[in-house]
Motif scaffolding. Structure first.
Motif, PDB file in Angstrom:
ATOM      1  N   ASN A   1       3.421  51.610  12.713  1.00  0.00           N
ATOM      2  CA  ASN A   1       2.842  51.496  11.398  1.00  0.00           C
ATOM      3  C   ASN A   1       3.995  51.623  10.408  1.00  0.00           C
ATOM      4  O   ASN A   1       4.149  52.648   9.750  1.00  0.00           O
ATOM      5  N   GLN A   2       4.811  50.567  10.272  1.00  0.00           N
ATOM      6  CA  GLN A   2       6.079  50.656   9.568  1.00  0.00           C
ATOM      7  C   GLN A   2       5.935  50.897   8.066  1.00  0.00           C
ATOM      8  O   GLN A   2       6.897  51.288   7.405  1.00  0.00           O
ATOM      9  N   TRP A   3       4.734  50.702   7.517  1.00  0.00           N
ATOM     10  CA  TRP A   3       4.549  50.932   6.084  1.00  0.00           C
ATOM     11  C   TRP A   3       4.336  52.401   5.758  1.00  0.00           C
ATOM     12  O   TRP A   3       4.380  52.788   4.592  1.00  0.00           O
ATOM     13  N   VAL A   4       4.105  53.237   6.784  1.00  0.00           N
ATOM     14  CA  VAL A   4       4.025  54.684   6.548  1.00  0.00           C
ATOM     15  C   VAL A   4       4.959  55.454   7.476  1.00  0.00           C
ATOM     16  O   VAL A   4       5.130  56.661   7.316  1.00  0.00           O
ATOM     17  N   GLY A   5       5.552  54.778   8.436  1.00  0.00           N
ATOM     18  CA  GLY A   5       6.461  55.432   9.381  1.00  0.00           C
ATOM     19  C   GLY A   5       7.643  54.536   9.656  1.00  0.00           C
ATOM     20  O   GLY A   5       8.020  53.688   8.844  1.00  0.00           O
ATOM     21  N   HIS A   6       8.225  54.693  10.845  1.00  0.00           N
ATOM     22  CA  HIS A   6       9.401  53.880  11.183  1.00  0.00           C
ATOM     23  C   HIS A   6       9.028  52.584  11.888  1.00  0.00           C
ATOM     24  O   HIS A   6       9.860  51.697  12.051  1.00  0.00           O
ATOM     25  N   GLY A   7       7.762  52.457  12.299  1.00  0.00           N
ATOM     26  CA  GLY A   7       7.349  51.286  13.077  1.00  0.00           C
ATOM     27  C   GLY A   7       7.499  51.606  14.559  1.00  0.00           C
ATOM     28  O   GLY A   7       8.516  52.168  14.983  1.00  0.00           O
ATOM     29  N   GLY A   8       6.504  51.266  15.329  1.00  0.00           N
ATOM     30  CA  GLY A   8       6.558  51.538  16.763  1.00  0.00           C
ATOM     31  C   GLY A   8       5.861  52.811  17.175  1.00  0.00           C
ATOM     32  O   GLY A   8       5.739  53.089  18.378  1.00  0.00           O
TER      33      GLY A   8
ATOM     34  N   THR B   1       0.462  43.647  22.832  1.00  0.00           N
ATOM     35  CA  THR B   1       1.307  43.990  21.705  1.00  0.00           C
ATOM     36  C   THR B   1       1.899  42.701  21.128  1.00  0.00           C
ATOM     37  O   THR B   1       1.638  41.610  21.634  1.00  0.00           O
ATOM     38  N   LYS B   2       2.687  42.843  20.058  1.00  0.00           N
ATOM     39  CA  LYS B   2       3.101  41.672  19.292  1.00  0.00           C
ATOM     40  C   LYS B   2       4.533  41.830  18.806  1.00  0.00           C
ATOM     41  O   LYS B   2       5.070  42.937  18.744  1.00  0.00           O
ATOM     42  N   CYS B   3       5.112  40.700  18.405  1.00  0.00           N
ATOM     43  CA  CYS B   3       6.403  40.712  17.731  1.00  0.00           C
ATOM     44  C   CYS B   3       6.389  39.672  16.619  1.00  0.00           C
ATOM     45  O   CYS B   3       5.526  38.792  16.590  1.00  0.00           O
ATOM     46  N   GLY B   4       7.350  39.772  15.727  1.00  0.00           N
ATOM     47  CA  GLY B   4       7.478  38.782  14.667  1.00  0.00           C
ATOM     48  C   GLY B   4       7.439  39.369  13.276  1.00  0.00           C
ATOM     49  O   GLY B   4       8.065  38.835  12.357  1.00  0.00           O
ATOM     50  N   ALA B   5       6.718  40.469  13.083  1.00  0.00           N
ATOM     51  CA  ALA B   5       6.558  41.029  11.742  1.00  0.00           C
ATOM     52  C   ALA B   5       7.193  42.411  11.602  1.00  0.00           C
ATOM     53  O   ALA B   5       6.930  43.121  10.637  1.00  0.00           O
ATOM     54  N   ARG B   6       8.038  42.784  12.547  1.00  0.00           N
ATOM     55  CA  ARG B   6       8.747  44.062  12.434  1.00  0.00           C
ATOM     56  C   ARG B   6       9.899  43.900  11.448  1.00  0.00           C
ATOM     57  O   ARG B   6      10.609  42.890  11.462  1.00  0.00           O
ATOM     58  N   THR B   7      10.081  44.897  10.585  1.00  0.00           N
ATOM     59  CA  THR B   7      11.130  44.790   9.587  1.00  0.00           C
ATOM     60  C   THR B   7      12.522  44.942  10.202  1.00  0.00           C
ATOM     61  O   THR B   7      12.701  45.674  11.183  1.00  0.00           O
ATOM     62  N   THR B   8      13.477  44.256   9.634  1.00  0.00           N
ATOM     63  CA  THR B   8      14.885  44.400  10.044  1.00  0.00           C
ATOM     64  C   THR B   8      15.641  45.343   9.121  1.00  0.00           C
ATOM     65  O   THR B   8      16.829  45.577   9.328  1.00  0.00           O
ATOM     66  N   VAL B   9      14.937  45.848   8.110  1.00  0.00           N
ATOM     67  CA  VAL B   9      15.543  46.773   7.148  1.00  0.00           C
ATOM     68  C   VAL B   9      14.738  48.070   7.168  1.00  0.00           C
ATOM     69  O   VAL B   9      13.668  48.145   6.557  1.00  0.00           O
ATOM     70  N   PRO B  10      15.192  49.079   7.891  1.00  0.00           N
ATOM     71  CA  PRO B  10      14.429  50.327   7.989  1.00  0.00           C
ATOM     72  C   PRO B  10      14.069  50.863   6.614  1.00  0.00           C
ATOM     73  O   PRO B  10      14.898  50.915   5.702  1.00  0.00           O
TER      74      PRO B  10
ATOM     75  N   ASP C   1      12.002  49.437   4.584  1.00  0.00           N
ATOM     76  CA  ASP C   1      11.492  48.352   3.738  1.00  0.00           C
ATOM     77  C   ASP C   1      10.679  47.394   4.602  1.00  0.00           C
ATOM     78  O   ASP C   1      11.235  46.473   5.205  1.00  0.00           O
ATOM     79  N   PRO C   2       9.357  47.587   4.689  1.00  0.00           N
ATOM     80  CA  PRO C   2       8.530  46.751   5.556  1.00  0.00           C
ATOM     81  C   PRO C   2       8.113  45.426   4.932  1.00  0.00           C
ATOM     82  O   PRO C   2       7.299  44.707   5.497  1.00  0.00           O
ATOM     83  N   GLY C   3       8.647  45.097   3.771  1.00  0.00           N
ATOM     84  CA  GLY C   3       8.265  43.853   3.113  1.00  0.00           C
ATOM     85  C   GLY C   3       8.523  42.641   3.979  1.00  0.00           C
ATOM     86  O   GLY C   3       9.486  42.587   4.748  1.00  0.00           O
ATOM     87  N   ASP C   4       7.646  41.630   3.838  1.00  0.00           N
ATOM     88  CA  ASP C   4       7.721  40.478   4.733  1.00  0.00           C
ATOM     89  C   ASP C   4       8.987  39.655   4.558  1.00  0.00           C
ATOM     90  O   ASP C   4       9.312  38.830   5.408  1.00  0.00           O
ATOM     91  N   ALA C   5       9.730  39.869   3.481  1.00  0.00           N
ATOM     92  CA  ALA C   5      11.001  39.163   3.319  1.00  0.00           C
ATOM     93  C   ALA C   5      11.996  39.571   4.404  1.00  0.00           C
ATOM     94  O   ALA C   5      12.965  38.843   4.668  1.00  0.00           O
ATOM     95  N   HIS C   6      11.756  40.721   5.038  1.00  0.00           N
ATOM     96  CA  HIS C   6      12.679  41.236   6.054  1.00  0.00           C
ATOM     97  C   HIS C   6      12.094  41.181   7.459  1.00  0.00           C
ATOM     98  O   HIS C   6      12.632  41.795   8.383  1.00  0.00           O
TER      99      HIS C   6
END
Length: 321
Positions: A51-58, A81-90, A92-97
């Motif tokens: 839940n990367q918008w409130v934690g670190h994701g994973g 499970t899924k991939c593709g929408a995990r942020t690359t900028v810890p 900042d879960p915005g979809d630009a990343h």
């Protein structure tokens, strides 16, 4: 029972674990998971970005891994499970990343999910979004290779337009690799207005895609493809007056309210809740509803829907409302 691509038998409902380990604490999540399995549930859904918008994701994958190890029940479950929408900028879960769906990303992402889940294979692996900045053939090849290598069993996609789904399946056929056999799409009893069916556009990539008439038509012609329906209960809007239907998703329109009245009356006649009728209606039409629960009572309401029988004439009435 439900079926995934005519290949795997699963429970009629899929339990979503998005908030497990974050807003739903571990002890509550364990209790919900235990009750779901005790009721015959076998199908559980997570993602590498929850839940990367409130934690670190994973966190969700990590909690599921802990729970499976503590219960020793991995082999009796179907884990998606899924991939593709995990942020690359810890942070900042915005979809630009978002990580996207390049071949190298897919190969790396699945290793991360395997480690967090603590498993040696994934039963169902989704492309979480439709990454249109990556050639579709490349993504299809990457997912097909995972299936060939035995890292995953089934592959699927989510938030994908019908024409893109068909193109991906045709690409897999041409390449001789495993095609998508499951699509996870926003789907409910109500229909949003037509513009909303195109999905919310962000950076050229549609997501929060609703399964519209074309998706249902495509599913009827391709019995090897299964719909997993997410957010089917519209965030509580069917049963909570304080949560009106989402205007931003296109549900606040006259036809939706008229259709809801048919649903409400049907639920009253059956001594059921509108939520249960929505889930039962989806199950009847061959979908596997993905349910979210943060409490045991919420889960119990959803579980009861799997046993709610809708007569043929009632289905016709609901369909035509």
């Amino acid at each position: 029972m439900g079926s995934l691509g005519n290949r795997r038998t699963v429970s009629p409902l899929c339990l979503g674990a998005m908030n497990f380990g974050t807003s739903t604490p571990a002890d509550t999540a364990f209790a919900i998971l235990d009750r779901f399995v005790a009721a015959g549930g076998t199908f559980i859904d997570t993602s590498n970005n929850y839940n990367q918008w409130v934690g670190h994701g994973g966190e969700s994958e990590e909690l599921l891994g802990q729970w499976m190890r503590s219960r020793g029940n991995r082999d009796s479950l179907v884990i998606a499970t899924k991939c593709g929408a995990r942020t690359t900028v810890p942070g900042d879960p915005g979809d630009a990343h978002w990580e996207g769906l390049s071949a190298s990303t897919v190969a790396s992402a699945v290793k991360g999910s395997l480690a967090r889940l603590g498993v040696d294979r994934i039963d169902l692996y989704y492309a979480h979004i439709d990454d249109r900045s990556t050639p579709l053939d490349e993504t299809v090849t990457a997912f097909g290779q995972l299936a060939t290598d035995g890292v995953v069993d089934l592959v699927g996609c989510s938030n994908t337009a019908t024409w893109r789904l068909d193109r991906a399946r045709q690409s897999a056929l041409a390449q001789g690799v495993t095609p998508y056999s499951v699509i996870q799409q926003h789907s409910s009893y109500l229909w949003p207005n037509p513009p909303a069916l195109q999905g919310v556009q962000r950076h050229g990539t549609p997501h929060f895609q609703h399964a519209g008439i074309e998706h249902w038509d495509y599913l009827s012609e391709n019995p090897d493809l299964t719909l997993v329906a997410y957010q089917s209960l519209l965030g509580g809007s069917y049963v909570r007056p304080d949560r009106p239907f989402w205007p931003q998703r296109g549900y606040a329109h006259p036809t939706a309210y008229a259709r809801y009245e048919t649903l409400r009356q049907t639920a009253q006649d059956l001594n059921a809740t509108p939520n249960q009728v929505v889930l039962a209606w989806l199950i009847h039409h061959g979908a596997v509803p993905l349910i979210g629960a943060s409490t045991i009572p919420q889960l119990e309401e959803a579980l009861a829907a799997a046993d709610l029988h809708l007569e043929a004439d009632l289905i016709t009435h609901l369909d035509n409302a």
